[in-house]
Design a protein around this motif. Structure first.
Motif, PDB file in Angstrom:
ATOM      1  N   VAL A   6     -36.233 -31.916 -48.525  1.00 29.62           N
ATOM      2  CA  VAL A   6     -36.991 -30.903 -47.793  1.00 29.62           C
ATOM      3  C   VAL A   6     -37.474 -31.472 -46.461  1.00 29.62           C
ATOM      4  O   VAL A   6     -37.883 -32.628 -46.371  1.00 29.62           O
ATOM      5  CB  VAL A   6     -38.206 -30.435 -48.637  1.00 29.62           C
ATOM      6  N   ILE A   7     -37.418 -30.634 -45.417  1.00 26.35           N
ATOM      7  CA  ILE A   7     -37.955 -30.980 -44.101  1.00 26.35           C
ATOM      8  C   ILE A   7     -39.298 -30.271 -43.936  1.00 26.35           C
ATOM      9  O   ILE A   7     -39.384 -29.056 -44.123  1.00 26.35           O
ATOM     10  CB  ILE A   7     -36.991 -30.530 -42.976  1.00 26.35           C
ATOM     11  N   CYS A   8     -40.345 -31.026 -43.630  1.00 28.30           N
ATOM     12  CA  CYS A   8     -41.670 -30.437 -43.412  1.00 28.30           C
ATOM     13  C   CYS A   8     -41.877 -30.180 -41.922  1.00 28.30           C
ATOM     14  O   CYS A   8     -41.829 -31.113 -41.120  1.00 28.30           O
ATOM     15  CB  CYS A   8     -42.767 -31.366 -43.928  1.00 28.30           C
ATOM     16  N   LEU A   9     -42.120 -28.919 -41.558  1.00 28.98           N
ATOM     17  CA  LEU A   9     -42.266 -28.555 -40.146  1.00 28.98           C
ATOM     18  C   LEU A   9     -43.727 -28.270 -39.798  1.00 28.98           C
ATOM     19  O   LEU A   9     -44.541 -27.977 -40.680  1.00 28.98           O
ATOM     20  CB  LEU A   9     -41.425 -27.308 -39.834  1.00 28.98           C
ATOM     21  N   GLN A  10     -44.004 -28.317 -38.519  1.00 25.63           N
ATOM     22  CA  GLN A  10     -45.333 -27.999 -38.003  1.00 25.63           C
ATOM     23  C   GLN A  10     -45.592 -26.502 -38.208  1.00 25.63           C
ATOM     24  O   GLN A  10     -44.774 -25.670 -37.818  1.00 25.63           O
ATOM     25  CB  GLN A  10     -45.345 -28.334 -36.507  1.00 25.63           C
ATOM     26  N   SER A  11     -46.674 -26.141 -38.838  1.00 23.19           N
ATOM     27  CA  SER A  11     -46.928 -24.726 -39.142  1.00 23.19           C
ATOM     28  C   SER A  11     -47.222 -23.953 -37.853  1.00 23.19           C
ATOM     29  O   SER A  11     -47.927 -24.443 -36.962  1.00 23.19           O
ATOM     30  CB  SER A  11     -48.102 -24.587 -40.115  1.00 23.19           C
ATOM     31  N   GLY A  12     -46.645 -22.771 -37.769  1.00 21.04           N
ATOM     32  CA  GLY A  12     -46.863 -21.906 -36.607  1.00 21.04           C
ATOM     33  C   GLY A  12     -45.954 -22.214 -35.430  1.00 21.04           C
ATOM     34  O   GLY A  12     -45.882 -21.429 -34.479  1.00 21.04           O
ATOM     35  N   ALA A  13     -45.254 -23.356 -35.477  1.00 27.31           N
ATOM     36  CA  ALA A  13     -44.359 -23.709 -34.363  1.00 27.31           C
ATOM     37  C   ALA A  13     -43.060 -22.919 -34.476  1.00 27.31           C
ATOM     38  O   ALA A  13     -42.623 -22.575 -35.578  1.00 27.31           O
ATOM     39  CB  ALA A  13     -44.056 -25.199 -34.389  1.00 27.31           C
ATOM     40  N   PRO A  14     -42.435 -22.580 -33.344  1.00 26.45           N
ATOM     41  CA  PRO A  14     -41.171 -21.842 -33.421  1.00 26.45           C
ATOM     42  C   PRO A  14     -40.065 -22.680 -34.048  1.00 26.45           C
ATOM     43  O   PRO A  14     -40.097 -23.919 -33.995  1.00 26.45           O
ATOM     44  CB  PRO A  14     -40.851 -21.524 -31.947  1.00 26.45           C
ATOM     45  N   LYS A  15     -39.095 -22.007 -34.641  1.00 26.34           N
ATOM     46  CA  LYS A  15     -37.950 -22.681 -35.265  1.00 26.34           C
ATOM     47  C   LYS A  15     -37.155 -23.457 -34.203  1.00 26.34           C
ATOM     48  O   LYS A  15     -36.946 -22.959 -33.096  1.00 26.34           O
ATOM     49  CB  LYS A  15     -37.076 -21.612 -35.921  1.00 26.34           C
ATOM     50  N   PRO A  16     -36.698 -24.707 -34.485  1.00 28.25           N
ATOM     51  CA  PRO A  16     -35.899 -25.454 -33.505  1.00 28.25           C
ATOM     52  C   PRO A  16     -34.660 -24.664 -33.067  1.00 28.25           C
ATOM     53  O   PRO A  16     -34.004 -24.016 -33.883  1.00 28.25           O
ATOM     54  CB  PRO A  16     -35.488 -26.720 -34.267  1.00 28.25           C
ATOM     55  N   GLU A  17     -34.374 -24.715 -31.762  1.00 29.63           N
ATOM     56  CA  GLU A  17     -33.264 -23.925 -31.218  1.00 29.63           C
ATOM     57  C   GLU A  17     -31.904 -24.449 -31.674  1.00 29.63           C
ATOM     58  O   GLU A  17     -30.967 -23.691 -31.829  1.00 29.63           O
ATOM     59  CB  GLU A  17     -33.327 -23.920 -29.680  1.00 29.63           C
ATOM     60  N   GLU A  18     -31.794 -25.765 -31.854  1.00 30.60           N
ATOM     61  CA  GLU A  18     -30.494 -26.299 -32.276  1.00 30.60           C
ATOM     62  C   GLU A  18     -30.687 -27.421 -33.281  1.00 30.60           C
ATOM     63  O   GLU A  18     -31.726 -28.070 -33.334  1.00 30.60           O
ATOM     64  CB  GLU A  18     -29.709 -26.816 -31.056  1.00 30.60           C
ATOM     65  N   ASN A  19     -29.639 -27.640 -34.068  1.00 28.55           N
ATOM     66  CA  ASN A  19     -29.684 -28.693 -35.079  1.00 28.55           C
ATOM     67  C   ASN A  19     -29.460 -30.063 -34.436  1.00 28.55           C
ATOM     68  O   ASN A  19     -28.785 -30.165 -33.410  1.00 28.55           O
ATOM     69  CB  ASN A  19     -28.600 -28.440 -36.135  1.00 28.55           C
ATOM     70  N   PRO A  20     -29.993 -31.120 -35.047  1.00 28.02           N
ATOM     71  CA  PRO A  20     -29.817 -32.465 -34.463  1.00 28.02           C
ATOM     72  C   PRO A  20     -28.392 -32.985 -34.666  1.00 28.02           C
ATOM     73  O   PRO A  20     -27.666 -32.522 -35.549  1.00 28.02           O
ATOM     74  CB  PRO A  20     -30.820 -33.307 -35.250  1.00 28.02           C
ATOM     75  N   ASN A  21     -28.002 -33.961 -33.842  1.00 26.96           N
ATOM     76  CA  ASN A  21     -26.711 -34.639 -34.010  1.00 26.96           C
ATOM     77  C   ASN A  21     -26.880 -35.847 -34.925  1.00 26.96           C
ATOM     78  O   ASN A  21     -27.933 -36.475 -34.949  1.00 26.96           O
ATOM     79  CB  ASN A  21     -26.163 -35.105 -32.649  1.00 26.96           C
ATOM     80  N   LEU A  22     -25.816 -36.158 -35.654  1.00 29.75           N
ATOM     81  CA  LEU A  22     -25.830 -37.310 -36.551  1.00 29.75           C
ATOM     82  C   LEU A  22     -25.054 -38.447 -35.889  1.00 29.75           C
ATOM     83  O   LEU A  22     -23.896 -38.264 -35.493  1.00 29.75           O
ATOM     84  CB  LEU A  22     -25.178 -36.964 -37.897  1.00 29.75           C
ATOM     85  N   ASN A  23     -25.674 -39.614 -35.757  1.00 27.91           N
ATOM     86  CA  ASN A  23     -25.009 -40.788 -35.194  1.00 27.91           C
ATOM     87  C   ASN A  23     -24.672 -41.759 -36.319  1.00 27.91           C
ATOM     88  O   ASN A  23     -25.563 -42.140 -37.095  1.00 27.91           O
ATOM     89  CB  ASN A  23     -25.910 -41.472 -34.167  1.00 27.91           C
ATOM     90  N   ILE A  24     -23.407 -42.130 -36.407  1.00 26.60           N
ATOM     91  CA  ILE A  24     -22.933 -42.960 -37.517  1.00 26.60           C
ATOM     92  C   ILE A  24     -22.509 -44.335 -37.015  1.00 26.60           C
ATOM     93  O   ILE A  24     -21.818 -44.443 -36.002  1.00 26.60           O
ATOM     94  CB  ILE A  24     -21.730 -42.296 -38.236  1.00 26.60           C
ATOM     95  N   GLN A  25     -22.936 -45.369 -37.730  1.00 24.76           N
ATOM     96  CA  GLN A  25     -22.437 -46.728 -37.495  1.00 24.76           C
ATOM     97  C   GLN A  25     -21.686 -47.184 -38.735  1.00 24.76           C
ATOM     98  O   GLN A  25     -22.093 -46.862 -39.861  1.00 24.76           O
ATOM     99  CB  GLN A  25     -23.598 -47.699 -37.250  1.00 24.76           C
ATOM    100  N   PHE A  26     -20.588 -47.937 -38.558  1.00 24.54           N
ATOM    101  CA  PHE A  26     -19.861 -48.487 -39.700  1.00 24.54           C
ATOM    102  C   PHE A  26     -19.013 -49.660 -39.235  1.00 24.54           C
ATOM    103  O   PHE A  26     -18.835 -49.894 -38.039  1.00 24.54           O
ATOM    104  CB  PHE A  26     -18.982 -47.416 -40.370  1.00 24.54           C
ATOM    105  N   ARG A  27     -18.474 -50.377 -40.206  1.00 24.17           N
ATOM    106  CA  ARG A  27     -17.606 -51.521 -39.918  1.00 24.17           C
ATOM    107  C   ARG A  27     -16.502 -51.578 -40.974  1.00 24.17           C
ATOM    108  O   ARG A  27     -16.778 -51.401 -42.168  1.00 24.17           O
ATOM    109  CB  ARG A  27     -18.435 -52.809 -39.930  1.00 24.17           C
ATOM    110  N   ILE A  28     -15.273 -51.802 -40.537  1.00 25.33           N
ATOM    111  CA  ILE A  28     -14.133 -51.915 -41.459  1.00 25.33           C
ATOM    112  C   ILE A  28     -13.451 -53.250 -41.191  1.00 25.33           C
ATOM    113  O   ILE A  28     -12.934 -53.480 -40.095  1.00 25.33           O
ATOM    114  CB  ILE A  28     -13.122 -50.759 -41.274  1.00 25.33           C
ATOM    115  N   GLN A  29     -13.457 -54.126 -42.187  1.00 28.08           N
ATOM    116  CA  GLN A  29     -12.830 -55.441 -42.026  1.00 28.08           C
ATOM    117  C   GLN A  29     -11.319 -55.343 -42.245  1.00 28.08           C
ATOM    118  O   GLN A  29     -10.839 -54.524 -43.020  1.00 28.08           O
ATOM    119  CB  GLN A  29     -13.414 -56.444 -43.043  1.00 28.08           C
TER     120      GLN A  29
END
Length: 418
Positions: free
Chosen positions: A357-380
């Motif tokens: 669950v994401i807890c939001l600030q009460s009374g604040a408008p809904k975020p206009e866009e969803n966040p981006n996911l940044n991925i790090q990884f390593r393949i040997q």
């Protein structure tokens, strides 16, 4: 060419300066600080900043800005390449290029800068030559120098400066003759909501560690050299041989050096090694939202993906997050609004998932866009471009060296849009 060099830390303090032609006032860096304030993050500071009487050309490495001051027009890439050489030399000498390492070895830093530029023009930028001129610092040498008042600067001219192969010392001798190559690739990609690749390219380097006696002449060939679009080489590589035969022919420097950089563009259909399934939504009314993200393997040629970390810059209205990971651990910083999920190694039988669950600030408008996911990884032991070293041959010497090639693929700027 280069009049002065200023080293600036992330707090905006000038902690080291070096002047070659004439002393340039520190106030010239005010133009740099203005550009820094306007930039969204440190990577967006313009590399070339014109001022009324100077040009400021900078790079950012290890949380340190290297700012060169130029008074006449010079090809900017020429200066940028020199600054990268300075960084590489500091790493070679001190193991890192951080502010602490530079301050700790400030005498050696000034000695190096004095030898690398002569009256503002590049002179000695090869590790072999510099190590004969200025011995790398050790604890014992530092103690002796402080007692006797001597310096690390050698008294004789380096043998490399007198030979036709300026990057290699003469009469090198080793008991174990070894030649190792590291093929390291970084994949930059943007993946859209549906999982389609918007942009993907690979930046690759081949780093060499050569400890061979005498004056060996090496040739390195690849299984599929046509994959390499855009290449740049160490000066030791014979470019005409590469153009005609796609073979690397060179007399190597002694020790560690970067043999080549290459770039594989998106027209070659870069393989994306991981996929991300996501469902992030915020309720229209109320003070909560849902977060559900899964990371899995896609095209890894049977190799395991490890060191996986996902970071998400959540919207400002997110107060907290109550999540459950099936693998790894997560942290959410309510001040910076950054969610970090440290997954570790992905098990193909049990795909990692993070939801809650994401807890939001009460009374604040809904975020206009969803966040981006940044991925790090390593393949040997995988070069994601498919590049593979075929063979290494040596001429000019009679012994048989130990040879080895290691492949690593890492995530560069790997972003998934939600």
């Amino acid at each position: 060419m280069i009049h002065s060099l200023f080293l600036i830390n992330s707090a905006g303090d000038i902690f080291l300066e070096k002047h070659w032609k004439s002393v340039v006032s520190r106030s010239v860096c005010d133009y740099f600080f203005e550009a820094q304030e306007k930039a969204v993050d440190v990577e967006n500071v313009p590399p070339v900043i014109p001022t009324p009487h100077h040009y400021l050309i900078s790079i950012y490495q290890d949380k340190v800005f290297f700012v060169a001051v130029i008074q006449t027009e010079v090809p900017p890439l020429f200066v940028i390449e020199f600054l990268h050489r300075v960084v590489a030399m500091f790493r070679d000498y001190f193991g890192e290029c951080s502010e602490a390492a530079i301050k700790e070895n400030v005498v050696t830093v000034y000695e190096l800068l004095e030898e690398m530029l002569d009256n503002g023009f590049p002179l000695a930028t090869e590790s072999n030559i510099l190590k004969e001129l200025i011995r790398p610092p050790t604890i014992l040498r530092s103690v002796v120098n402080s007692i006797t008042g001597s310096s690390n600067v050698g008294e004789t001219l380096p043998t490399g400066q007198l030979s036709i192969v300026p990057w290699r010392r003469a009469e090198v001798k080793y008991t174990n003759n070894e030649a190792y190559f590291d093929v390291v690739e970084e994949i930059d990609a943007i993946v859209d909501k549906s999982g389609s690749t918007v942009f993907a390219e690979i930046q690759g380097v081949i780093d060499a560690s050569i400890k061979l006696s005498g004056m060996p002449d090496l040739t390195l060939s690849f299984m599929n050299p046509r994959l390499l679009d855009d290449v740049s080489f160490h000066p030791c590589v014979r470019f005409k041989r590469w153009e005609s035969e796609r073979v690397l022919s060179f007399i190597p420097p002694d020790g560690n050096f970067r043999l080549m950089d290459y770039h594989v563009g998106s027209q070659n259909l870069v393989a994306i090694p991981v996929y991300v399934n996501h469902n992030i939504n915020f309720k229209e009314s109320g003070s909560s939202g849902r977060f559900d993200v899964t990371v899995g393997l896609k095209q890894t040629m049977g190799k395991s993906v490890e060191g996986v970390i996902m970071t998400v810059h959540m919207p400002k209205v997110v107060l907290n997050m109550n999540l459950t990971p099936t693998q790894g651990t997560y942290t959410y910083d309510p001040v910076t609004k950054i969610l970090t999920w440290d997954i570790g190694k992905i098990n193909p039988q049990k795909i990692p998932n993070l939801k809650g669950v994401i807890c939001l600030q009460s009374g604040a408008p809904k975020p206009e866009e969803n966040p981006n996911l940044n991925i790090q990884f390593r393949i040997q032991q995988l070069a994601i471009s498919g590049i593979k070293v075929n063979r290494l041959d040596m001429f000019g010497e009679k012994y048989k060296p130990f040879k080895g090639v290691k492949y690593v693929t890492k995530a560069g700027k790997f972003q998934v849009r939600t």
